[in-house]
Design an enzyme around this catalytic site. Structure first.
Site, PDB file in Angstrom:
ATOM      1  N   GLU A  13       5.511   4.010  -3.637  1.00 18.28           N
ATOM      2  CA  GLU A  13       5.656   5.448  -3.406  1.00 18.28           C
ATOM      3  C   GLU A  13       4.650   5.942  -2.377  1.00 18.28           C
ATOM      4  OE1 GLU A  13       5.368   9.787  -3.799  1.00 18.28           O
ATOM      5  OE2 GLU A  13       3.768   8.320  -4.060  1.00 18.28           O
TER       6      GLU A  13
ATOM      7  N   ASP B 223       1.499   2.329  -7.743  1.00 16.15           N
ATOM      8  CA  ASP B 223       0.627   2.123  -6.587  1.00 16.15           C
ATOM      9  C   ASP B 223      -0.234   3.356  -6.346  1.00 16.15           C
ATOM     10  OD1 ASP B 223       3.032   3.460  -5.821  1.00 16.15           O
ATOM     11  OD2 ASP B 223       2.617   3.042  -3.709  1.00 16.15           O
TER      12      ASP B 223
END
Length: 381
Positions: free
Chosen positions: A139, A74
């Site tokens: 994250e 991400d």
């Protein structure tokens, strides 16, 4: 200015990953692309989807020791598109740099991990121990359903990691000049100081929580928490948000809300910090509610095989020595370290991460893959 193509395998894979707009918690097929490459060289692929988060645990080998690459697919949002020189999800090479959201944080690292592993397995198909990948799409977000959930799953079946290399962009001025061999702990407080709302013309009928809390906040901000140590700087407390009032100039607020965060060394514990803050609140005779959020324990990877291998690799590939540090923010390493695994972070230069026109030097991508490959050789050969 030159626009050019590049045939380096790490660069090409990085471009493929950047082209997938995986704004947290989306993965947009990044892990599928990685899984296909890993499955082709003998990895067992185990997708782990929790709520809106895509995770992957991939492993080659059944014995210890276990070397794990950890990272995230991400990325943060691109922000103001008009400020980008090139579209953030259309990877573009300009004057030796690859531009795109996630180039440095951390799709370049992911590509380097894959290519390094492919090369290592080709040379050492019967290597001892195991190689693993722990990859998440959570994250940059709330980090609830990502690495922490994967670690919970592994711990429940007693599957242990020996060493973890996180691909966070640790470098400062040039590739490998800094590695992170630890991180400070993070603890957040949400404090509500209670008063009595009223008209500013009649303060005797109200109780202003801002006035009441001001001496406490002043003392809190001036408190010396510890001196740090040879590995960690002194503990830092920062007030992040303050909110009180209705927005009107003639209303005394009924409550004051304050959020503050500790980045703390191994010289104190979260419990000690909580005890000291709440004692301070009591000393100032405040009527309050407070809640605490543990964002991660401090951890340190000292001298040993992982740090030695990383130092050796950086010296061999770049020609200079690295500087192990524990400064900066948190990473998913904080969820892995409590299992007993040794954790270290090595990745590209971090000067443009989370900014418009994020970029990475394409020569650094190839060098990073070479560093990762040497680390594998040092630990598993």
């Amino acid at each position: 200015m030159t626009h050019a193509s590049n045939t380096h395998p790490v660069t090409e894979l990085t471009k493929e990953l950047i082209a997938r707009p995986s704004v947290t918690p989306l993965d947009e097929g990044c892990q599928t692309l990685m899984a296909e490459r890993l499955a082709a060289i003998g990895f067992n692929i185990e997708p782990m989807v929790f709520e809106d988060t895509t995770n992957m645990w991939a492993r080659r080998g059944n014995e210890g020791p276990v070397f794990c690459f950890a990272g995230h697919t991400d990325v943060v949002p691109a922000g103001d598109l008009s400020r980008w020189h090139t579209p953030p999800f259309e990877p573009t090479i300009i004057d030796g740099y690859l531009y795109g959201r996630g180039a440095a944080d951390m799709k370049g690292s992911l590509a380097a991990m894959i290519v390094a592993t492919e090369r290592f397995v080709a040379k050492h198909p019967n290597h001892p121990g195991s190689i693993a990948f722990l990859i998440t799409s959570d994250e940059e977000g709330p980090f609830i359903n990502g690495t922490t959930r994967v670690i919970d799953t592994l711990e429940a079946r007693n599957e242990k990691i020996t060493w973890t290399l996180v691909g966070e962009p640790s470098s400062t001025l040039k590739l490998g000049d800094v590695v992170k061999n630890g991180r400070r702990g993070s603890l957040t407080a949400n404090l509500t100081v209670k008063g009595i709302q009223g008209h500013v013309a009649y303060p005797h009928l109200a109780d202003n929580p801002i006035h009441k809390a001001a001496p406490f906040l002043a003392e809190l901000s001036q408190t010396h928490w510890d001196n740090g140590n040879e590995f960690f700087p002194p503990t830092s407390m920062q007030i992040a948000n303050i909110n009180g009032g209705t927005g009107a100039s003639n209303v005394i607020p009924g409550t004051l809300e304050v959020m503050f965060n500790f980045r703390y060394s191994t010289e104190v514990t979260a419990e000690i910090l909580i005890e000291r803050v709440e004692a301070l609140l009591t000393a100032h005779e405040l009527d309050y509610d407070i809640s605490w959020t543990f964002n991660g324990l401090p951890f340190l990877t000292g001298e040993g095989p992982l740090l030695d291998a990383t130092r050796h690799a950086i010296r061999q590939i770049t020609g200079y020595d690295t500087d192990p540090q524990t400064t900066g923010g948190t990473s998913d390493g904080r969820f892995i370290a409590p299992t007993g695994a040794k954790v270290l972070e090595l990745g590209p230069v971090n000067a443009t991460i989370h900014k418009v026109n994020e970029c990475v030097k394409i020569d650094d991508l190839e060098q990073l893959a070479l560093c990762y490959e040497v680390i594998l050789e040092q630990l598993l050969c």
